[in-house]
Design an enzyme around this catalytic site. Structure first.
Site, short mmCIF file in Angstrom:
data_model
loop_
_atom_site.label_atom_id
_atom_site.label_comp_id
_atom_site.label_asym_id
_atom_site.label_seq_id
_atom_site.Cartn_x
_atom_site.Cartn_y
_atom_site.Cartn_z
N LYS A 160 0.83 -1.21 0.00
CA LYS A 160 0.00 0.00 0.00
C LYS A 160 0.87 1.26 0.00
CE LYS A 160 -2.86 0.85 3.61
NZ LYS A 160 -2.63 2.21 4.17
N SER A 161 1.87 1.31 0.87
CA SER A 161 2.70 2.53 0.95
C SER A 161 3.40 2.79 -0.39
CB SER A 161 3.78 2.37 2.03
OG SER A 161 3.20 2.30 3.30
N GLY A 209 -4.98 8.05 5.40
CA GLY A 209 -4.08 8.99 6.05
C GLY A 209 -2.83 9.25 5.23
N ARG A 221 -8.55 12.26 12.48
CA ARG A 221 -7.12 12.06 12.70
C ARG A 221 -6.35 13.39 12.73
NH1 ARG A 221 -5.19 7.07 9.17
NH2 ARG A 221 -3.37 7.32 10.50
N SER A 274 7.13 9.53 12.06
CA SER A 274 6.08 9.31 11.07
C SER A 274 6.62 9.48 9.65
CB SER A 274 4.94 10.32 11.30
OG SER A 274 4.12 10.39 10.15
N ASP A 290 2.02 -0.78 12.32
CA ASP A 290 0.73 -1.26 11.78
C ASP A 290 0.41 -2.71 12.18
OD1 ASP A 290 0.30 1.14 10.57
OD2 ASP A 290 0.96 0.51 8.59
N ARG A 313 -6.36 2.28 17.99
CA ARG A 313 -6.11 0.83 17.92
C ARG A 313 -5.78 0.23 19.28
NH1 ARG A 313 -2.97 0.59 12.08
NH2 ARG A 313 -4.91 0.51 10.89
C1 S3P Z 1 2.59 4.95 6.16
C2 S3P Z 1 3.20 5.32 7.32
C3 S3P Z 1 2.75 4.90 8.66
C4 S3P Z 1 1.77 3.74 8.58
C5 S3P Z 1 0.77 3.90 7.50
C6 S3P Z 1 1.44 4.05 6.15
C7 S3P Z 1 3.13 5.45 4.88
O1 S3P Z 1 2.10 5.98 9.29
O2 S3P Z 1 1.12 3.58 9.83
O3 S3P Z 1 -0.10 2.78 7.46
O4 S3P Z 1 2.77 4.91 3.82
O5 S3P Z 1 3.94 6.39 4.92
P1 S3P Z 1 2.96 7.06 10.09
O6 S3P Z 1 4.05 7.46 9.22
O7 S3P Z 1 2.06 8.23 10.36
O8 S3P Z 1 3.38 6.37 11.34
#
Ligand code: S3P
Length: 432
Positions: free
Chosen positions: A20-21, A92, A120, A163, A315, A346
């Site tokens: 996904k990322s 997010g 959020r 983050s 996650d 969570r």
């Molecule tokens: C992500 C970063 C993480 C993760 C999210 C995906 C990303 O969040 O929890 O599911 O794709 O950069 P944070 O960077 O806010 O911790």
């Protein structure tokens, strides 16, 4: 959805969808680069489709076919003002990354999201960007966000919150900003943005010292597209890995899984708990580490993990908590503050649902304590998910051991893993 208990294990090869990322970044970065990018194995889940639509709405030509997309990028300043507000659903990652990118455009935008995303925290991204001269207006710290495109000023940042979304938002803003932006990272966060920007020719320099990482990026340099093969998602794999570990008579294979060391804590943690997991065929694809994974049913030991592990697997705590519930001894997971601001709180939902399943567990500030048992007496077999995909999937896996469990609002699973139910049922699960 109701998850029933099973007796003959989870067996075969799990087909896990694209990460996904990396899928989000595979749309965002080629859209502002020069040239045509063919993205293979992109994840077609709700979250990623929201990012895709956002770029189409900003005038980027994107052709979709099955698991592949072609993006016709025209450079850093080629995005157009969208006709309407950009709706990002539950995502997010889309919200934080796009905020950075859009802060440095020549037009204004409004970003909105669903109920969960609208709760959020967004000041964590608007505040550092506003220090760069961005004009981002939150609604009491949350979405909708009004972004007035502006000329930004390069700044130095010391990342207080670990983050990748904040880091990536700043990096994307810096691409259109004159001069050098410097980010100091004191804790590890996933580095997919840096890896992709580097391979697209960004002027980015990364120095790793003993306990911090310095990222320097010089803006106003055009990027050039390369084709991308998205590896499969380790976070999605984790549900299948734990299903195979906790159910007897299981033997599972997962191929081409992203094993990026900035986010593979779940493998390290499960191995430390005694899981029979073998990684093989380790290689690089688009500078991302990938491997194949073989898993067998295992007797797990409880374990204590500190906050430094939370950085590597934030996650994965919902499913790790399920694994710990079937271990031979208690577990303590420390430093889970960030879990409270994910798609749901969570930490609250892990605790509530484990207790409903009869698991002896409690929290102390941001630490979670789990004492497993051999005979769970379910108190309430309805799982509250607050529309959080990872809570839904984790407790669906819990149900394979102690079900039936009714997973409320399980359609949230489409945000990251639309084929989850069919795939687990193919391997021996009973999700109806
Ligand atoms: C992500 C970063 C993480 C993760 C999210 C995906 C990303 O969040 O929890 O599911 O794709 O950069 P944070 O960077 O806010 O911790």
């Amino acid at each position: 959805m109701i998850s029933h208990s099973i007796s003959s294990g989870i067996n075969g090869e799990a087909i896990i969808p694209g990460d996904k990322s990396i899928s989000h970044r595979s749309i965002i970065i080629p859209s502002i680069s020069n040239g045509i990018c063919e993205v293979n194995n992109i994840l077609k889940s709700d979250d990623v489709l929201h990012t895709l639509k956002a770029f189409k709405d900003m005038g980027v030509k994107i052709i979709e076919s099955n698991k592949k997309i072609m993006i016709f990028g025209k450079g850093l300043n080629s995005l157009k003002k969208p006709k309407n507000e950009i709706y990002l659903g539950n995502s997010g990652t889309s919200a934080r990354l796009l905020t950075g990118l859009l802060a440095a455009q020549k037009f204004d935008t409004v970003l909105t999201g669903d109920n969960s995303l609208s709760r959020r925290p967004m000041e964590r991204i608007s505040e550092p960007l506003n220090r760069m001269n961005a004009k981002i207006f939150t609604s009491n710290g949350t979405m909708p966000l009004k972004i007035i495109g502006n000329d930004l000023i390069a700044k130095k940042f010391d990342l207080k919150i670990p983050s990748a979304q904040i880091k990536s938002g700043i990096l994307l803003a810096s691409l259109n900003t004159k001069g050098e932006t410097l980010i100091t990272e004191n804790k590890v966060t996933r580095n997919h943005t840096e890896i992709m920007l580097k391979s697209f020719g960004a002027h980015i320099n990364i120095q790793n010292t003993e306990n911090r990482k310095l990222i320097k990026i010089t803006g106003e340099k055009e990027l050039f597209s390369k084709n991308i093969d998205v590896p499969n998602d380790l976070s999605s794999s984790a549900f299948f890995i734990v299903a195979a570990l906790i159910n007897k008579k299981s033997h599972l294979v997962l191929k081409n899984i992203n094993n990026n060391p900035t986010r593979n804590g779940i493998i390290l943690a499960l191995k430390k708990m005694g899981a029979k997991i073998i990684l093989s065929n380790e290689r690089f694809s688009n500078n991302e580490k990938v491997c194949d994974i073989e898993v067998r049913s295992s007797e797990l030991n409880g374990c204590e993990f500190g906050p430094e592990m939370a950085d590597l697997m934030i996650d994965e705590y919902p499913i790790l908590a399920v694994a710990a519930s079937f271990a031979k001894s208690p577990s303590i997971f420390r430093g889970l503050k960030e879990l409270r601001v994910k798609e749901s709180d969570r930490l609250k939902l892990i605790l509530l649902n484990l207790q409903n399943c009869g698991v002896d567990c409690h929290t102390n500030n941001d630490d979670l304590y789990i004492s497993p048992s051999k005979n769970y007496k379910i108190n309430k077999n309805i799982i509250q998910t607050d529309f959080d995909h990872r809570i839904a999937m984790a407790f669906a896996i819990m149900g394979t051991k102690i079900g039936p469990l009714k997973i409320k609002d399980s359609e949230s699973i489409n945000t990251s893993f639309p084929s989850f139910i069919t795939e687990i049922n193919k391997l021996g699960g009973k999700f109806i």
